[in-house]
Design a protein around this motif. Structure first.
Motif, PDB file in Angstrom:
ATOM      1  N   ALA A 409       0.967  -1.139  -0.167  1.00 38.08           N
ATOM      2  CA  ALA A 409      -0.131  -0.043  -0.032  1.00 38.08           C
ATOM      3  C   ALA A 409       0.862   1.079  -0.062  1.00 38.08           C
ATOM      4  N   MET A 410       1.796   1.152   0.893  1.00 39.28           N
ATOM      5  CA  MET A 410       2.616   2.353   0.997  1.00 39.28           C
ATOM      6  C   MET A 410       3.670   2.671  -0.236  1.00 39.28           C
ATOM      7  N   ARG A 411       4.129   1.767  -0.849  1.00 37.22           N
ATOM      8  CA  ARG A 411       4.796   1.845  -2.164  1.00 37.22           C
ATOM      9  C   ARG A 411       3.870   2.438  -3.186  1.00 37.22           C
ATOM     10  N   TYR A 412       2.505   2.262  -3.181  1.00 43.21           N
ATOM     11  CA  TYR A 412       1.790   2.794  -4.096  1.00 43.21           C
ATOM     12  C   TYR A 412       1.119   4.181  -3.441  1.00 43.21           C
ATOM     13  N   GLY A 413       1.452   4.678  -2.520  1.00 42.76           N
ATOM     14  CA  GLY A 413       1.152   5.729  -1.958  1.00 42.76           C
ATOM     15  C   GLY A 413      -0.422   5.876  -1.431  1.00 42.76           C
ATOM     16  N   SER A 414      -0.738   4.628  -0.874  1.00 46.64           N
ATOM     17  CA  SER A 414      -2.059   4.520  -0.319  1.00 46.64           C
ATOM     18  C   SER A 414      -1.550   4.399   1.171  1.00 46.64           C
ATOM     19  N   ILE A 415      -2.513   4.987   2.072  1.00 43.62           N
ATOM     20  CA  ILE A 415      -2.268   5.157   3.573  1.00 43.62           C
ATOM     21  C   ILE A 415      -2.767   3.907   4.110  1.00 43.62           C
ATOM     22  N   PRO A 416      -1.996   3.289   5.100  1.00 43.88           N
ATOM     23  CA  PRO A 416      -2.586   1.960   5.737  1.00 43.88           C
ATOM     24  C   PRO A 416      -3.310   2.514   6.952  1.00 43.88           C
ATOM     25  N   VAL A 417      -4.300   1.772   7.016  1.00 39.19           N
ATOM     26  CA  VAL A 417      -5.489   1.601   8.290  1.00 39.19           C
ATOM     27  C   VAL A 417      -5.242   0.316   8.846  1.00 39.19           C
ATOM     28  N   VAL A 418      -4.729   0.241  10.018  1.00 35.63           N
ATOM     29  CA  VAL A 418      -4.199  -1.163  10.767  1.00 35.63           C
ATOM     30  C   VAL A 418      -4.431  -1.356  12.065  1.00 35.63           C
ATOM     31  N   ARG A 419      -4.439  -2.635  12.488  1.00 37.25           N
ATOM     32  CA  ARG A 419      -4.882  -3.077  13.892  1.00 37.25           C
ATOM     33  C   ARG A 419      -3.474  -3.246  14.463  1.00 37.25           C
ATOM     34  N   LYS A 420      -3.211  -2.444  15.720  1.00 38.28           N
ATOM     35  CA  LYS A 420      -1.681  -2.801  16.241  1.00 38.28           C
ATOM     36  C   LYS A 420      -1.363  -4.256  16.504  1.00 38.28           C
ATOM     37  N   THR A 421      -0.927  -5.018  15.718  1.00 43.18           N
ATOM     38  CA  THR A 421      -0.396  -6.353  16.154  1.00 43.18           C
ATOM     39  C   THR A 421       0.725  -6.813  15.271  1.00 43.18           C
ATOM     40  N   GLY A 422       1.593  -7.587  15.583  1.00 39.39           N
ATOM     41  CA  GLY A 422       2.687  -8.283  14.878  1.00 39.39           C
ATOM     42  C   GLY A 422       3.440  -7.276  13.927  1.00 39.39           C
ATOM     43  N   GLY A 423       3.614  -7.799  12.624  1.00 42.41           N
ATOM     44  CA  GLY A 423       4.320  -6.753  11.893  1.00 42.41           C
ATOM     45  C   GLY A 423       3.634  -5.434  11.537  1.00 42.41           C
ATOM     46  N   LEU A 424       2.633  -5.347  11.696  1.00 43.81           N
ATOM     47  CA  LEU A 424       1.634  -4.174  11.432  1.00 43.81           C
ATOM     48  C   LEU A 424       1.993  -3.057  12.284  1.00 43.81           C
ATOM     49  N   TYR A 425       2.355  -3.462  13.548  1.00 41.50           N
ATOM     50  CA  TYR A 425       2.732  -2.715  14.574  1.00 41.50           C
ATOM     51  C   TYR A 425       4.320  -2.109  14.181  1.00 41.50           C
ATOM     52  N   ASP A 426       5.055  -3.094  13.679  1.00 44.99           N
ATOM     53  CA  ASP A 426       6.456  -2.643  13.495  1.00 44.99           C
ATOM     54  C   ASP A 426       6.650  -1.977  12.205  1.00 44.99           C
ATOM     55  N   THR A 427       5.646  -1.735  11.219  1.00 43.47           N
ATOM     56  CA  THR A 427       5.822  -1.028  10.020  1.00 43.47           C
ATOM     57  C   THR A 427       4.945   0.142   9.964  1.00 43.47           C
ATOM     58  N   VAL A 428       3.625   0.264  10.614  1.00 39.21           N
ATOM     59  CA  VAL A 428       2.895   1.277  10.538  1.00 39.21           C
ATOM     60  C   VAL A 428       2.806   2.377  11.941  1.00 39.21           C
ATOM     61  N   PHE A 429       3.134   3.502  11.740  1.00 41.59           N
ATOM     62  CA  PHE A 429       3.315   4.491  12.770  1.00 41.59           C
ATOM     63  C   PHE A 429       2.088   5.398  12.781  1.00 41.59           C
ATOM     64  N   ASP A 430       1.349   5.693  13.566  1.00 43.14           N
ATOM     65  CA  ASP A 430       0.155   6.522  13.639  1.00 43.14           C
ATOM     66  C   ASP A 430       0.701   7.940  13.573  1.00 43.14           C
ATOM     67  N   VAL A 431      -0.272   8.758  12.593  1.00 43.04           N
ATOM     68  CA  VAL A 431       0.467  10.137  12.386  1.00 43.04           C
ATOM     69  C   VAL A 431       0.012  10.997  13.719  1.00 43.04           C
ATOM     70  N   ASP A 432      -0.867  10.332  14.539  1.00 42.53           N
ATOM     71  CA  ASP A 432      -1.040  11.243  15.768  1.00 42.53           C
ATOM     72  C   ASP A 432      -0.628  10.554  17.007  1.00 42.53           C
ATOM     73  N   HIS A 433      -0.063   9.430  17.220  1.00 42.93           N
ATOM     74  CA  HIS A 433       0.669   8.986  18.379  1.00 42.93           C
ATOM     75  C   HIS A 433       1.837   8.397  18.296  1.00 42.93           C
ATOM     76  N   ASP A 434       2.404   8.020  17.107  1.00 43.57           N
ATOM     77  CA  ASP A 434       3.573   7.328  17.176  1.00 43.57           C
ATOM     78  C   ASP A 434       4.845   8.206  16.580  1.00 43.57           C
ATOM     79  N   LYS A 435       4.767   9.470  16.869  1.00 42.09           N
ATOM     80  CA  LYS A 435       5.938  10.316  16.241  1.00 42.09           C
ATOM     81  C   LYS A 435       7.415   9.866  16.918  1.00 42.09           C
ATOM     82  N   GLU A 436       7.407   9.557  18.147  1.00 37.29           N
ATOM     83  CA  GLU A 436       8.529   9.294  18.957  1.00 37.29           C
ATOM     84  C   GLU A 436       9.145   7.888  18.369  1.00 37.29           C
ATOM     85  N   ARG A 437       8.004   6.876  18.520  1.00 30.50           N
ATOM     86  CA  ARG A 437       8.342   5.581  17.951  1.00 30.50           C
ATOM     87  C   ARG A 437       8.987   5.625  16.616  1.00 30.50           C
ATOM     88  N   ALA A 438       8.442   6.275  15.857  1.00 30.69           N
ATOM     89  CA  ALA A 438       8.718   6.333  14.444  1.00 30.69           C
ATOM     90  C   ALA A 438      10.086   6.818  14.400  1.00 30.69           C
TER      91      ALA A 438
END
Length: 506
Positions: A409-438
């Motif tokens: 999705a990101m490679r094609y410029g689509s924004i991921p909307v995901v549940r925080k689990t497994g690899g989804l948590y490791d690759t998607v950083f929430d625009v409102d809550h994950d600035k430091e983690r990113a």
């Protein structure tokens, strides 16, 4: 000691022999103990430049039962091909040993030819050779018909078929005079390689090989996985968070000292909006707005949706409970309430789930024909058009070892909307809550995520995403550009696997 902003640096001079090409380090706090750091059993190793010796190429053999694009069921097939290509690109030698299913798609095999025959277990086994995506593949065709059953999985005696294949693959390496450095096996289906190798073949002339075992999904064949974990030299799974989530599992817990989470990448040659024959115009991060607008119009036209500028949510998934079916249904209705369009592509192995979605498709096609389309099948070209044409790709998985959907999705410029689990948590950083983690990962935030596994969680992420599309379009377009410029290829994971292979050989 040299002081720096966040602690101190130690500078040391070491004399290195001229023929050295690598130095391994382990750190300890004091000479007689104290805190000890060996990089979780991997050591720290640095290449030596300017000497006379070059690192000799490693020989890696994958023994696997899935491989994209010739016989792919899930992510395992993608990883075998993409990881092998990435390691080969680092100038190592890679071979793949694979069953010759009667359902293999031979149109994707170049220079396919008969190689040799050998006997094992009272059965003649024919070996065929060909190139798949530039990789050398040896296809094993035993005369017992085990792989002439029209399927990869689900042929009533899968355990027996794959057990035979694992034994035959090791026998092929032995009789063929191969001397690999690493034998890499995957999931329950080629797990027997680990113990067959250690119990039999290690003593016969394959003695220099080390076994690496990757768990792609702990849902299936847990007994085989547990046994392989005990025998393997190093084990991995496909993301750091999934490795923590399964660490307490009794088949994994005793072996944590050799267990590592390495995130999967995606193949940038296959998933490339600049060079994709399935989308109307090629685009990069520089013309992402135009590229995605053209793709959205093509998608709307192809599926008979209303041609207008509405937020479009794409869902591309196998319809199984793992993938969050309840949450997917809720998200479809929520998107329609917010005047969005929704396109789902995917099918269910379970006929009850498939029928349930057929009913939902009929209902939506009569009530929201211009804004909802459910395509309950497998369609590779259409998946490319959805990745390019959607504004968001939803991945509400209940658990997800890695997940490739959000990376594509990101490679094609689509924004991921995901549940925080497994690899989804490791690759998607929430625009409102994950600035430091990113930031800690050297990244910028790149999507919307939610906790919990209920409709309120989905609403929280999806509502923020759709509102951003409606209310702050300039910011939203800059987010698209940003996610396209992040590197989720195999470049980094391939280096992590090479580190692991080095550690296994020590």
């Amino acid at each position: 000691m040299l002081p720096v902003d966040n602690g101190s640096l130690v500078k040391a001079t070491v004399k290195v022999p001229l023929d050295a090409y690598m130095m391994d380090f382990v750190f300890s706090e004091r000479e007689d103990g104290g805190v000890f750091d060996n990089n979780y059993g991997m050591d720290y190793h640095l290449p030596v430049f300017g000497g006379v010796a070059k690192e000799p190429p490693m020989h890696v053999v994958h023994i696997a039962v899935e491989m994209a694009p010739i016989a792919k069921v899930g992510g395992l097939g993608d990883v075998v091909t993409s990881l092998s290509r990435a390691v080969q690109d680092l100038n190592h030698n890679v071979d793949i040993i694979f069953p010759k299913y009667d359902c293999v798609n031979l149109s994707n095999v170049k220079d396919f030819r008969y190689n040799r025959s050998y006997q094992w277990g009272g059965t003649e086994i024919k070996v065929w050779f060909g190139k798949v995506e530039g990789l050398s593949v040896y296809f094993l065709e035993p005369h017992n018909g085990f792989f002439g059953m029209g399927c990869i999985y689900g042929c009533r005696n899968d355990g027996e078929r794959f057990g035979f294949f694992c034994h035959a693959a090791l026998e092929f390496l032995l009789q063929g005079g191969f001397h690999p450095d690493i034998i890499h096996c995957h999931d329950w289906s080629s797990a027997p390689v680990a113990w067959l190798f250690k119990d039999y073949y290690m003593h016969y002339g394959l003695s220099k090989a080390r076994v690496v075992f990757t768990i792609h999904n702990l849902e299936f064949g847990v007994q085989n996985i547990g046994k392989a974990m005990a025998y393997t030299d190093k084990a991995t799974t496909v993301s750091p968070t999934y490795s923590k989530e399964v660490a307490g599992n009794p088949v994994i817990a005793p072996h944590l000292y050799k267990f590592h989470g390495i995130i999967n990448g995606i193949d940038h040659d296959i998933w490339d909006p600049y060079n994709d024959k399935f989308i109307p115009i090629s685009y990069t991060s520089e013309n992402v707005v135009e590229g995605k607008r053209a793709a959205k119009e093509a998608l709307q036209q192809r599926l008979g949706l209303k041609k207008s500028d509405l937020p479009l949510v794409g869902i591309i998934t196998r319809l199984t409970h793992q993938k969050g079916i309840r949450l997917i249904k809720h998200a479809i209705w929520r998107t329609l309430e917010r005047n969005g369009q929704v396109v789902l592509l995917g099918s269910a192995p379970d006929p009850r789930i498939q029928n349930d979605f057929v009913d939902l498709a009929n209902q939506l096609h009569s009530s929201h024909a211009d804004r909802a389309r459910l395509c309950l099948t497998y369609d590779e070209p259409l998946s490319h058009l959805i990745y390019a044409g959607a504004d968001f790709i939803l991945v509400p998985s209940i658990f997800e070892p890695c997940g490739l959907t959000q990376l594509i999705a990101m490679r094609y410029g689509s924004i991921p909307v995901v549940r925080k689990t497994g690899g989804l948590y490791d690759t998607v950083f929430d625009v409102d809550h994950d600035k430091e983690r990113a930031e800690a990962k050297g990244l910028e935030p790149n999507g919307f995520s939610f906790d919990g596994a209920d409709s309120a969680g989905v609403d929280y992420a999806l509502n923020r995403a759709i509102s951003a599309w409606y209310d702050t379009r300039d910011w939203f377009n800059s987010l698209r550009k940003r996610v396209m410029e992040q590197d989720w290829s195999w470049n980094r994971p391939a280096l992590d696997y090479m580190e692991l292979y080095h550690a296994a050989r020590k």
